[in-house]
Structures are given as structure tokens and as C-alpha cells.
Design a protein around this motif. Sequence first.
Motif, PDB file in Angstrom:
ATOM      1  N   ALA A   7       0.835  -1.207   0.000  1.00  0.00           N
ATOM      2  CA  ALA A   7       0.000   0.000   0.000  1.00  0.00           C
ATOM      3  C   ALA A   7       0.870   1.258   0.000  1.00  0.00           C
ATOM      4  CB  ALA A   7      -0.935  -0.003   1.207  1.00  0.00           C
ATOM      5  N   ILE A   8       1.956   1.236   0.751  1.00  0.00           N
ATOM      6  CA  ILE A   8       2.873   2.380   0.787  1.00  0.00           C
ATOM      7  C   ILE A   8       3.504   2.595  -0.585  1.00  0.00           C
ATOM      8  CG2 ILE A   8       5.100   3.174   1.704  1.00  0.00           C
ATOM      9  CD1 ILE A   8       4.257   1.868   4.401  1.00  0.00           C
ATOM     10  N   VAL A   9       3.989   1.525  -1.193  1.00  0.00           N
ATOM     11  CA  VAL A   9       4.630   1.623  -2.505  1.00  0.00           C
ATOM     12  C   VAL A   9       3.626   2.111  -3.553  1.00  0.00           C
ATOM     13  CG1 VAL A   9       5.703   0.283  -4.359  1.00  0.00           C
ATOM     14  CG2 VAL A   9       6.443  -0.044  -1.992  1.00  0.00           C
ATOM     15  N   ALA A  10       2.412   1.583  -3.533  1.00  0.00           N
ATOM     16  CA  ALA A  10       1.389   2.010  -4.494  1.00  0.00           C
ATOM     17  C   ALA A  10       1.065   3.488  -4.325  1.00  0.00           C
ATOM     18  CB  ALA A  10       0.133   1.156  -4.340  1.00  0.00           C
ATOM     19  N   SER A  11       0.922   3.930  -3.097  1.00  0.00           N
ATOM     20  CA  SER A  11       0.608   5.330  -2.841  1.00  0.00           C
ATOM     21  C   SER A  11       1.736   6.252  -3.277  1.00  0.00           C
ATOM     22  CB  SER A  11       0.288   5.536  -1.358  1.00  0.00           C
ATOM     23  OG  SER A  11      -0.123   6.861  -1.135  1.00  0.00           O
ATOM     24  N   LEU A  12       2.982   5.848  -3.035  1.00  0.00           N
ATOM     25  CA  LEU A  12       4.118   6.662  -3.459  1.00  0.00           C
ATOM     26  C   LEU A  12       4.253   6.701  -4.978  1.00  0.00           C
ATOM     27  CD1 LEU A  12       6.815   5.780  -0.788  1.00  0.00           C
ATOM     28  CD2 LEU A  12       5.702   7.997  -1.149  1.00  0.00           C
ATOM     29  N   GLN A  13       3.885   5.608  -5.650  1.00  0.00           N
ATOM     30  CA  GLN A  13       3.927   5.611  -7.112  1.00  0.00           C
ATOM     31  C   GLN A  13       2.870   6.543  -7.690  1.00  0.00           C
ATOM     32  OE1 GLN A  13       4.970   1.692  -9.189  1.00  0.00           O
ATOM     33  NE2 GLN A  13       4.176   1.047  -7.185  1.00  0.00           N
ATOM     34  N   THR A  14       1.783   6.702  -6.981  1.00  0.00           N
ATOM     35  CA  THR A  14       0.723   7.611  -7.420  1.00  0.00           C
ATOM     36  C   THR A  14       1.122   9.055  -7.189  1.00  0.00           C
ATOM     37  OG1 THR A  14      -0.934   5.931  -6.912  1.00  0.00           O
ATOM     38  CG2 THR A  14      -1.720   8.182  -7.141  1.00  0.00           C
ATOM     39  N   ASP A  15       1.758   9.334  -6.043  1.00  0.00           N
ATOM     40  CA  ASP A  15       2.182  10.694  -5.720  1.00  0.00           C
ATOM     41  C   ASP A  15       3.390  10.635  -4.791  1.00  0.00           C
ATOM     42  OD1 ASP A  15       2.538  13.359  -5.057  1.00  0.00           O
ATOM     43  OD2 ASP A  15       0.639  13.556  -3.988  1.00  0.00           O
ATOM     44  N   ALA A  16       4.571  10.738  -5.368  1.00  0.00           N
ATOM     45  CA  ALA A  16       5.801  10.655  -4.569  1.00  0.00           C
ATOM     46  C   ALA A  16       6.092  11.943  -3.823  1.00  0.00           C
ATOM     47  CB  ALA A  16       6.987  10.295  -5.459  1.00  0.00           C
ATOM     48  N   ARG A  17       5.341  13.007  -4.117  1.00  0.00           N
ATOM     49  CA  ARG A  17       5.593  14.290  -3.453  1.00  0.00           C
ATOM     50  C   ARG A  17       4.777  14.461  -2.170  1.00  0.00           C
ATOM     51  NH1 ARG A  17       6.167  19.418  -7.066  1.00  0.00           N
ATOM     52  NH2 ARG A  17       6.325  20.102  -4.939  1.00  0.00           N
TER      53      ARG A  17
END
Length: 152
Positions: A7-17
Amino acid sequence: MDELDSAIVASLQTDARQTNRELARTVGIAPSTCLERVRALRERGVISGFHAEVDLGALNRGVQALLHVQVRPLSRAVIESFKTYAMGLPEVLSVFVLAGGDDFLVHVAVPSVDALHGFLMDKFSGRREIVGFRSSVIYEHTRKPVIEPLDP
């Protein structure tokens, strides 16, 4: 990786900022836990960096192509030398070393089809190790914004 890491990786791929606090809220954990999880994901190499998505057209690189390249003699030295050469060219976005009929797949982005032709003539046709190449112009490029782990 467990479900929380995914979930963390998916969320960061969506918005790394997004901030750590926003990320923690999105995945439903405390900010301190989130920070530690992200740090562990980076240390394990799951997260290898954070990048800005760039519009190639805005950089005067509206034409993309895949170049299928064959080199000889097929040796580690020739492969490494060509890979280094290609990655040093400003038109090149990425280089793939392949098995099979082609030795390399080179992804380029240039201003026009004429510029692609000039690139091939000036940068590839004179190279002694290149015994053949062909180009495929890319009409459209779509990539997945989120890459998920596969089950073992």
C-alpha cells in the motif's frame, strides 16, 4: 513485502511528493511507523528513487522510437562499450541489453522524423561494432502508473 508495504509503494507511485503525514493517513498508520517503513523499503531496494514525470513534447522530443541494434563481435567489452556510448547520447532515454535476434533495444526521443533519420545516420551508421539496426517509431506510449508485486 506485506500488504502495508504494498500500500505504501502504491501510494508513493501515485504521488511521490506527498508528505510522510499524508502517506501515513492514506495507508492508515502512524507517521513514525510510516517513516520507518519507507526507510526500510529504500534500504531493501524496493524503492530505488523518486522521479518527476516529464512531458517529452514540452522538451522538443515529440517523436519517440525503439531502435533494434545488433553488434559484433558479441563480447562483454563490445556490449559494455556500446551501452556506455548509447547512454551518453542526449537523444537516448534508455538502453536494454537483450537475448535473441537483437542485442540492444534503444529508446530515443527526438524532435522529428528527420531528426531521427539524422541521429541514425550520424550516431549509428558509422559505428564499426554495429552490424545492423532498424527503427520502430512509437505512435503512443502508455505505462502503468502503479506497479504491484506479483504473488510468488
